[in-house]
Design an enzyme around this catalytic site. Sequence first.
Site, PDB file in Angstrom:
ATOM      1  N   GLU A 134     -15.876 -57.058  14.750  1.00 59.81           N
ATOM      2  CA  GLU A 134     -15.273 -55.782  15.156  1.00 59.81           C
ATOM      3  C   GLU A 134     -13.772 -55.979  15.441  1.00 59.81           C
ATOM      4  OE1 GLU A 134     -17.144 -54.429  18.690  1.00 59.81           O
ATOM      5  OE2 GLU A 134     -16.114 -52.485  18.726  1.00 59.81           O
ATOM      6  N   ASP A 145      -9.492 -46.776  22.747  1.00 58.04           N
ATOM      7  CA  ASP A 145      -9.947 -46.244  24.032  1.00 58.04           C
ATOM      8  C   ASP A 145      -9.206 -46.756  25.269  1.00 58.04           C
ATOM      9  OD1 ASP A 145     -11.754 -45.452  22.124  1.00 58.04           O
ATOM     10  OD2 ASP A 145     -13.396 -46.676  22.873  1.00 58.04           O
TER      11      ASP A 145
HETATM   12  C1  9WN Z   1     -16.448 -44.740  22.025  1.00 62.89           C
HETATM   13  C2  9WN Z   1     -17.296 -46.921  16.946  1.00 62.89           C
HETATM   14  C3  9WN Z   1     -16.231 -46.647  17.981  1.00 62.89           C
HETATM   15  C4  9WN Z   1     -14.815 -46.572  17.369  1.00 62.89           C
HETATM   16  C5  9WN Z   1     -13.737 -46.558  18.444  1.00 62.89           C
HETATM   17  C6  9WN Z   1     -13.954 -47.733  19.375  1.00 62.89           C
HETATM   18  C7  9WN Z   1     -15.354 -47.673  19.985  1.00 62.89           C
HETATM   19  C8  9WN Z   1     -16.689 -46.124  21.404  1.00 62.89           C
HETATM   20  C9  9WN Z   1     -17.194 -47.100  22.454  1.00 62.89           C
HETATM   21  O1  9WN Z   1     -16.328 -47.689  18.965  1.00 62.89           O
HETATM   22  O2  9WN Z   1     -15.438 -46.523  20.799  1.00 62.89           O
HETATM   23  O3  9WN Z   1     -16.136 -43.806  21.017  1.00 62.89           O
HETATM   24  O4  9WN Z   1     -18.351 -46.962  22.852  1.00 62.89           O
HETATM   25  O5  9WN Z   1     -16.437 -47.984  22.873  1.00 62.89           O
HETATM   26  O6  9WN Z   1     -13.002 -47.760  20.375  1.00 62.89           O
HETATM   27  O7  9WN Z   1     -12.469 -46.616  17.841  1.00 62.89           O
HETATM   28  O8  9WN Z   1     -14.705 -45.433  16.582  1.00 62.89           O
HETATM   29  O9  9WN Z   1     -16.956 -48.055  16.207  1.00 62.89           O
END
Ligand code: 9WN
Length: 446
Positions: A418, A183
Amino acid sequence: MTAGAVPTRTSGPTDLAGLRRLAVATLDANWEHGHTVPSRTLYPHQWSWDSAFIALGWAHVRPERAWQELTSLFRAQWADGRVPHIVFNPALRVGAYFPGPELWRSADVEGTPTMDTSGLVQPPVHALAALLAYRRAPDPAGLAALRRLYPALVAQQRYLAERRDVAGDGLVCVVHPWESGLDNSPAWDEPMAAVDADPAVMRAYRRHDTAHADAAHRPTDLDYARYLAIVAAYRDHGYADRDLADGHPFLVECPLFNAAFGAAEHALAEIAALTGADPAAHRVRADRVTEALVRRLYDPSTGTFQPRDLRTDRLVGARTVLGLAPLILPGLPARHVDALVAEARSPRFGVARWMDRPLPTYDRTAPDFEPLRYWRGPSWLNIGWLVRRGLLTHGRPEMAAGLRRSMIDLVAGAGCHEYFHPDTGAGLGSPAFGWTAALLLDLLAD
Ligand code: 9WN
């Protein structure tokens, strides 16, 4: 078992059986009636590319859950073929995650499933995960599941090829940084700088992530203001994908996303062969994606792949780990493989037979490298897993072995976090993260 009962680390780096138990306990604790949450606290719904990695992990211990995981995700596929990046669990309270269904309003769009979802996608690693899950557990139930999933996986690719090839160059364009999965990567700084937004709008919302993770390890309020502005622009056009080039605020061709898109065609060719369908067209498409990636995203001056910002038609300057992802394509020309291997070995990324530090997500020699902030430096297991797969694909077993060892050491030292500090290996973000556990199981099985 509840999330609270899962131990967060094992007794020592060589306790492989203990690590395996930790990974299985983490997946078990995150299992939620047919799918697995990435994290009980930070991400309590179902996420698209998480489910793919998680399915591969389940294949090692409970293959039926691998197929349930993918089946439940594809149940939320839209009529146009898109697989939404979040499938919301209706049983959770409003505010369990931000931004929730009230922002996305998928029910207002025709052709959406009965459950609430987001309107974005994520890297299409699902066909590859399904194929590898089947190889780990090649039984008749798996073959039947592959046969059922195949048309949905084909429709997912068709959506990306037909609706998201904004430049008409054979590559998929992402319309939001969340679609990349990385992100707040420095790769998005240039295109994001052009997105008009005021961080003060965040006063009207309650961010859920910073209640569960250190704000200094997460995207900033300005990032979030821009994320919301881009979602609003896409949603207010009905997620229609028409006329994106005329005004959508974020349009980027990402090397990792497109590498996954190409690898999906290779995987579909193998799934087709296994299930009695015709693999030929998939192979042709895989070659075309590989050729387009090389033509459009390879930068000979840096020797790596860079995202292309379609609003300026320029490659972005930041050297991130996204550039190494095309290694997963078996048809990548040897010259480009050699360049990426050199980039991986360089002090920027430090992949070696014996690694002194884990693989970072950003050039660790860059002045704006941030070892704690999410995708701007920290080490993530899904990225290491993909790069390792690429190194194995192109006959670099020693570097691949070094990467594998370093990833296992990370979890042995800190637990199924994570992400990890790219110098110290300290665990960051959620302490019981789904794909870390799942991919650890996959690494341990090799
Ligand atoms: C937005 C769920 C997701 C991953 C992404 C990671 C994070 C979300 C957030 O978490 O994104 O989609 O709220 O930050 O960047 O890669 O799929 O683990």
